[in-house]
Design a protein around this motif. Structure first.
Motif, PDB file in Angstrom:
ATOM      1  N   GLY A   1      52.510 -16.497  -8.079  1.00 20.02           N
ATOM      2  CA  GLY A   1      52.824 -17.899  -7.796  1.00 20.02           C
ATOM      3  C   GLY A   1      51.615 -18.672  -7.287  1.00 20.02           C
ATOM      4  N   PHE A   2      50.875 -18.077  -6.360  1.00 18.83           N
ATOM      5  CA  PHE A   2      49.674 -18.747  -5.861  1.00 18.83           C
ATOM      6  C   PHE A   2      48.596 -18.827  -6.936  1.00 18.83           C
ATOM      7  CE2 PHE A   2      51.059 -17.556  -1.408  1.00 18.83           C
ATOM      8  CZ  PHE A   2      51.308 -18.865  -1.030  1.00 18.83           C
ATOM      9  N   ALA A   3      48.527 -17.822  -7.795  1.00 19.46           N
ATOM     10  CA  ALA A   3      47.550 -17.864  -8.889  1.00 19.46           C
ATOM     11  C   ALA A   3      47.848 -19.021  -9.833  1.00 19.46           C
ATOM     12  CB  ALA A   3      47.557 -16.532  -9.644  1.00 19.46           C
ATOM     13  N   ILE A   4      49.120 -19.279 -10.089  1.00 22.32           N
ATOM     14  CA  ILE A   4      49.492 -20.414 -10.942  1.00 22.32           C
ATOM     15  C   ILE A   4      49.071 -21.733 -10.297  1.00 22.32           C
ATOM     16  CG2 ILE A   4      51.460 -21.684 -11.896  1.00 22.32           C
ATOM     17  CD1 ILE A   4      52.873 -19.010 -12.276  1.00 22.32           C
ATOM     18  N   VAL A   5      49.272 -21.849  -8.976  1.00 16.54           N
ATOM     19  CA  VAL A   5      48.852 -23.061  -8.266  1.00 16.54           C
ATOM     20  C   VAL A   5      47.341 -23.232  -8.356  1.00 16.54           C
ATOM     21  CG1 VAL A   5      48.759 -24.196  -6.013  1.00 16.54           C
ATOM     22  CG2 VAL A   5      50.824 -22.979  -6.704  1.00 16.54           C
ATOM     23  N   ALA A   6      46.591 -22.134  -8.213  1.00 20.72           N
ATOM     24  CA  ALA A   6      45.129 -22.209  -8.280  1.00 20.72           C
ATOM     25  C   ALA A   6      44.656 -22.621  -9.670  1.00 20.72           C
ATOM     26  CB  ALA A   6      44.523 -20.861  -7.887  1.00 20.72           C
ATOM     27  N   VAL A   7      45.234 -22.021 -10.711  1.00 19.65           N
ATOM     28  CA  VAL A   7      44.847 -22.374 -12.079  1.00 19.65           C
ATOM     29  C   VAL A   7      45.190 -23.823 -12.386  1.00 19.65           C
ATOM     30  CG1 VAL A   7      45.295 -21.897 -14.514  1.00 19.65           C
ATOM     31  CG2 VAL A   7      45.008 -20.001 -12.915  1.00 19.65           C
ATOM     32  N   ALA A   8      46.365 -24.261 -11.927  1.00 15.68           N
ATOM     33  CA  ALA A   8      46.746 -25.663 -12.130  1.00 15.68           C
ATOM     34  C   ALA A   8      45.773 -26.604 -11.442  1.00 15.68           C
ATOM     35  CB  ALA A   8      48.168 -25.892 -11.621  1.00 15.68           C
ATOM     36  N   GLY A   9      45.282 -26.210 -10.270  1.00 13.62           N
ATOM     37  CA  GLY A   9      44.302 -27.039  -9.571  1.00 13.62           C
ATOM     38  C   GLY A   9      42.990 -27.158 -10.322  1.00 13.62           C
ATOM     39  N   VAL A  10      42.527 -26.048 -10.896  1.00 17.79           N
ATOM     40  CA  VAL A  10      41.287 -26.077 -11.674  1.00 17.79           C
ATOM     41  C   VAL A  10      41.451 -26.956 -12.919  1.00 17.79           C
ATOM     42  CG1 VAL A  10      39.661 -24.683 -12.998  1.00 17.79           C
ATOM     43  CG2 VAL A  10      40.555 -23.825 -10.819  1.00 17.79           C
ATOM     44  N   LEU A  11      42.584 -26.823 -13.601  1.00 16.36           N
ATOM     45  CA  LEU A  11      42.836 -27.654 -14.783  1.00 16.36           C
ATOM     46  C   LEU A  11      42.929 -29.128 -14.407  1.00 16.36           C
ATOM     47  CD1 LEU A  11      45.477 -25.456 -16.676  1.00 16.36           C
ATOM     48  CD2 LEU A  11      43.030 -25.716 -17.179  1.00 16.36           C
ATOM     49  N   ALA A  12      43.565 -29.418 -13.266  1.00 18.46           N
ATOM     50  CA  ALA A  12      43.672 -30.814 -12.827  1.00 18.46           C
ATOM     51  C   ALA A  12      42.297 -31.396 -12.525  1.00 18.46           C
ATOM     52  CB  ALA A  12      44.569 -30.897 -11.591  1.00 18.46           C
TER      53      ALA A  12
END
Length: 321
Positions: A155-166
Motif C-alpha cells: 500500500g505504501f509502495a503504491i502511494v510512493a509510485v503515485a507520488g513520483v508519477l504525479a
C-alpha cells in the motif's frame, strides 16, 4: 434580500460569525474528548500544545506552497489560501471525500482582493493535489521500508509510485502547454498562460513537503504525549495513510476516512484497537480545532486591517500651483 447578501459588511460579519461558531464547536468537541475518556485527558499538555502549533505552521506552509502555483497577477493572498484550507478541513467533518475542494474554491473566490477565476483556482487545486502526492512519496517510501506486513508495504509502495508519477506530470505540464500543436487551441493557450514554470512548481513542492513533515512531527509528538508505542516512521506512515484515504473521490466524510485509515495502521503495528481508534479520532479533532483557529485568526486579521483603514486620516490633495 439579495442586496443585503451582496453587501460586503454582511458577508464579512457572516464569515466571521461562522468562524467563531466552528471554533466553538471544535473546542467543545475537544473538551468532551478530554473529559469523557478520550486519550487527550491523560496526555502531556505541553506536547499537545506543541503539536497544535506545528499544525498551525503546516497550514501556513501549505498556503505558501499553493500560492506559488498562481501567476503573479492572479496570485491570491496567503491569508485567503490559509482560510480556505482551514474551512475545507472543518467542512471535511461532514462533507464526502474531495468535496472540500469546492469549499476551498468558494472561500478563495469570495475572499477580499481575489482576482483569480474559477478555472485558475481549479487548475491550481489539481496541481496542488499532485504536489501533495509527490511530497508524500518520500514519507511513504520510509514507511514501506519499516512496515512489517506485506499488505501495508504494498500500500505504501503504491502511494510512493503515485507520488513520483504525479511529480513527473507536474514537471511536464509547462512543456506541454508550450508546444506549438497545443498552442493552436484555445485551451492550450489558456493552459500556457495559467501554468507556472518548473522553478515555481519546485518551490511549491518544497513548501508543501515542509507542511507534511510538520504534520508528521505533530503526530509523533501526540504519540509521545499519550505515552503510546510508536516511532517517527510510524507517525509518517499515519500521515500517509490518512492522506491517501482522503484522496478517494467518493466516500464518507473525509475526516472519518482519515481517522479510520490511521487507526487501521496503528492496529496493524500492535497498538490495541480501542487505543488506535481513540488516538485517530483525537488527532483528527486536533486538526479540526487548528483549522478553525486558522479561520478565526485570518478573519481577525481582516477585521483589524479594515479598522486601520477606516481610522487612517485622509490624505489631503496637494495644492495646484
Amino acid at each position: 434580500m439579495r442586496r443585503h447578501l451582496a453587501n460586503k459588511k454582511v458577508q464579512f460579519l457572516f464569515n466571521g460569525g461562522l468562524g467563531l461558531v466552528l471554533l466553538g464547536v471544535s473546542l467543545l468537541s475537544a473538551r468532551h474528548f478530554m473529559n469523557e475518556g478520550w486519550p487527550l485527558h491523560r496526555a502531556n499538555y505541553w506536547l499537545v500544545g506543541a503539536a497544535a502549533f506545528l499544525y498551525l505552521l503546516a497550514y501556513a506552509f501549505k498556503a505558501w506552497g499553493w500560492q506559488r502555483l498562481f501567476k503573479e497577477d492572479d496570485r491570491p493572498a496567503a491569508g485567503a489560501l490559509a482560510f480556505a484550507g482551514g474551512a475545507a478541513c472543518v467542512g471535511g467533518v461532514a462533507l464526502p471525500g474531495r468535496f472540500d475542494d469546492a469549499v476551498r474554491i468558494a472561500c478563495v473566490k469570495r475572499f477580499p482582493g481575489t482576482r483569480a477565476g474559477l478555472g485558475t483556482l481549479g487548475l491550481s487545486l489539481i496541481i496542488l493535489g499532485m504536489l501533495d502526492n509527490a511530497a508524500l512519496a518520500p514519507m511513504a517510501t520510509a514507511a514501506a521500508a519499516d512496515a512489517s506486513s506485506w499488505s501495508v508495504r504494498v500500500g505504501f509502495a503504491i502511494v510512493a509510485v503515485a507520488g513520483v508519477l504525479a511529480a513527473t506530470v507536474v514537471a511536464m505540464v509547462p512543456k506541454f502547454g508550450g508546444m506549438r500543436r497545443v498552442m493552436k487551441y484555445r485551451i492550450g493557450r489558456w493552459l500556457s498562460e495559467h501554468t507556472q514554470c518548473q522553478r515555481e512548481s519546485l518551490a511549491a513542492l518544497v513548501l508543501i513537503s515542509v507542511s507534511w513533515t510538520l504534520r508528521g512531527t505533530a503526530i509523533f509528538l501526540l504519540l509521545n504525549a499519550l505515552s503510546m508505542k510508536g516511532s517517527y516512521i510510524l507517525a509518517l506512515g499515519f500521515v500517509c495513510a490518512s492522506a491517501a484515504s482522503a484522496a478517494l473521490p467518493i466516500g464518507p466524510a473525509g475526516a472519518a476516512m482519515q481517522a479510520g485509515a490511521g487507526a487501521t495502521l496503528l492496529a496493524l503495528n500492535g497498538v490495541p484497537k480501542p487505543d488506535a481508534i481513540a488516538f485517530s479520532v483525537a488527532a483528527q479533532a486536533l486538526v479540526v480545532v487548528t483549522g478553525a483557529a486558522v479561520i478565526l485568526l485570518v478573519a481577525a486579521w481582516q477585521i483589524l486591517l479594515r479598522f486601520r483603514l477606516r481610522r487612517a486620516p485622509a490624505v489631503a490633495p496637494a495644492p495646484v500651483r
